[in-house]
Design an enzyme around this catalytic site. Structure first.
Site, short mmCIF file in Angstrom:
data_model
loop_
_atom_site.label_atom_id
_atom_site.label_comp_id
_atom_site.label_asym_id
_atom_site.label_seq_id
_atom_site.Cartn_x
_atom_site.Cartn_y
_atom_site.Cartn_z
N HIS A 76 -40.95 16.28 -3.23
CA HIS A 76 -41.44 17.40 -2.43
C HIS A 76 -40.95 17.26 -1.00
O HIS A 76 -41.07 16.20 -0.38
CB HIS A 76 -42.97 17.43 -2.45
CG HIS A 76 -43.56 18.47 -1.53
ND1 HIS A 76 -44.30 18.15 -0.41
CD2 HIS A 76 -43.49 19.84 -1.56
CE1 HIS A 76 -44.67 19.27 0.20
NE2 HIS A 76 -44.21 20.29 -0.48
N SER A 77 -40.39 18.33 -0.46
CA SER A 77 -40.01 18.42 0.95
C SER A 77 -39.08 17.27 1.37
O SER A 77 -38.00 17.11 0.79
CB SER A 77 -41.28 18.48 1.80
OG SER A 77 -41.00 18.94 3.10
N TYR A 78 -39.48 16.45 2.35
CA TYR A 78 -38.66 15.32 2.78
C TYR A 78 -38.21 14.45 1.61
O TYR A 78 -37.08 13.92 1.60
CB TYR A 78 -39.45 14.48 3.80
CG TYR A 78 -39.05 13.03 3.88
CD1 TYR A 78 -37.84 12.66 4.47
CD2 TYR A 78 -39.87 12.03 3.36
CE1 TYR A 78 -37.46 11.31 4.53
CE2 TYR A 78 -39.51 10.70 3.43
CZ TYR A 78 -38.30 10.34 4.01
OH TYR A 78 -37.94 9.02 4.07
N HIS A 209 -45.90 25.99 1.27
CA HIS A 209 -45.11 24.77 1.14
C HIS A 209 -45.80 23.67 0.34
O HIS A 209 -45.18 23.01 -0.48
CB HIS A 209 -44.76 24.26 2.54
CG HIS A 209 -43.84 23.10 2.57
ND1 HIS A 209 -42.58 23.11 1.99
CD2 HIS A 209 -44.00 21.85 3.10
CE1 HIS A 209 -41.99 21.93 2.19
NE2 HIS A 209 -42.83 21.15 2.84
#
Length: 227
Positions: A76-78, A209
């Site tokens: 997820h994300s980073y 997000h």
């Protein structure tokens, strides 16, 4: 049975996958939700010296020590950067990568390189002693009071080096099947563009997000489709 390794993004910990992991386990699958060094319950280890490489080591160490194979590696994300580099190091243990509203760089690129200017400026403004202060939950799409309270109690500062250290890829990761889930397709971050540039198929789950918090059942159902 499928083995999932769910890797959280910046400021979070393995705790954020709680509801997603529960649904995957109810469906009969094996699930690991590691917390990256310096975050979550490992916040006592936080240091400006912790970078992307440290977090990649966390995941490759898990794959090795638990002898995991044919893994669906979810970032997820980073953690898109984390899981892609980990898979590049150990391609024989990963059957698929799923990127959830995630950053994805090529060899030599860092999150700083990929991010829009306004985000880089914000990152610099909240950096204190090599650590990034936690963002308000609304910044990651969480607005319900009970969810805001849950995040505010658990988010921890992120080592700045994790955003500036370039990813190291040999190209082995490009042979691994990858798909993306876009949770903020109308947002300012380039997740959709990055997926398109790499030619990865995308599923849109327009819930903000932090989909593992705001829509855990829907996100789990998408992941179950890969089982």
């Amino acid at each position: 049975m499928t083995t999932y390794v769910l890797v959280h993004g910046a400021w979070h910990g393995g705790w954020c996958w709680r509801q997603v992991a529960a649904r995957l386990r109810e469906a009969g699958h094996e699930v690991y939700t590691p917390t990256l060094t310096g975050l979550g319950e490992r916040a006592h280890l936080a240091s400006p010296d912790i970078g992307l490489r440290t977090h990649v080591d966390d995941i490759t160490g898990l794959l090795t020590c638990e002898d995991l194979r044919e893994v669906v590696l979810v970032g997820h994300s980073y953690a898109g950067l984390v899981v892609r580099e980990a898979a590049d190091r150990m391609p024989g243990r990963v059957s698929q990568i799923v990127l959830v509203d995630a950053w994805a760089g090529r060899d030599g690129e860092s999150l700083d390189d990929l991010a829009p200017e306004f985000f880089r400026e914000w990152v610099e403004s909240v950096t204190v002693d090599g650590l990034l202060a936690t963002p308000p939950p609304a910044m990651v799409g969480v607005t319900k009071p009970e969810q805001v309270e849950w995040l505010e109690a658990k988010l921890t500062p992120q080592p700045r080096l994790t955003f500036s250290e370039p990813t190291r890829l040999t190209g082995a990761v490009d042979a691994i099947r990858c798909r993306t889930v876009l949770c903020s397709p109308k947002g300012p971050m380039p997740f959709a563009r990055l997926a398109g540039e790499h030619g990865w198929p995308a599923t849109i789950l327009d819930v903000g997000h932090d989909a593992m918090v705001t829509a855990p059942r829907e996100l789990a159902d998408i992941l179950l489709g890969d089982a």
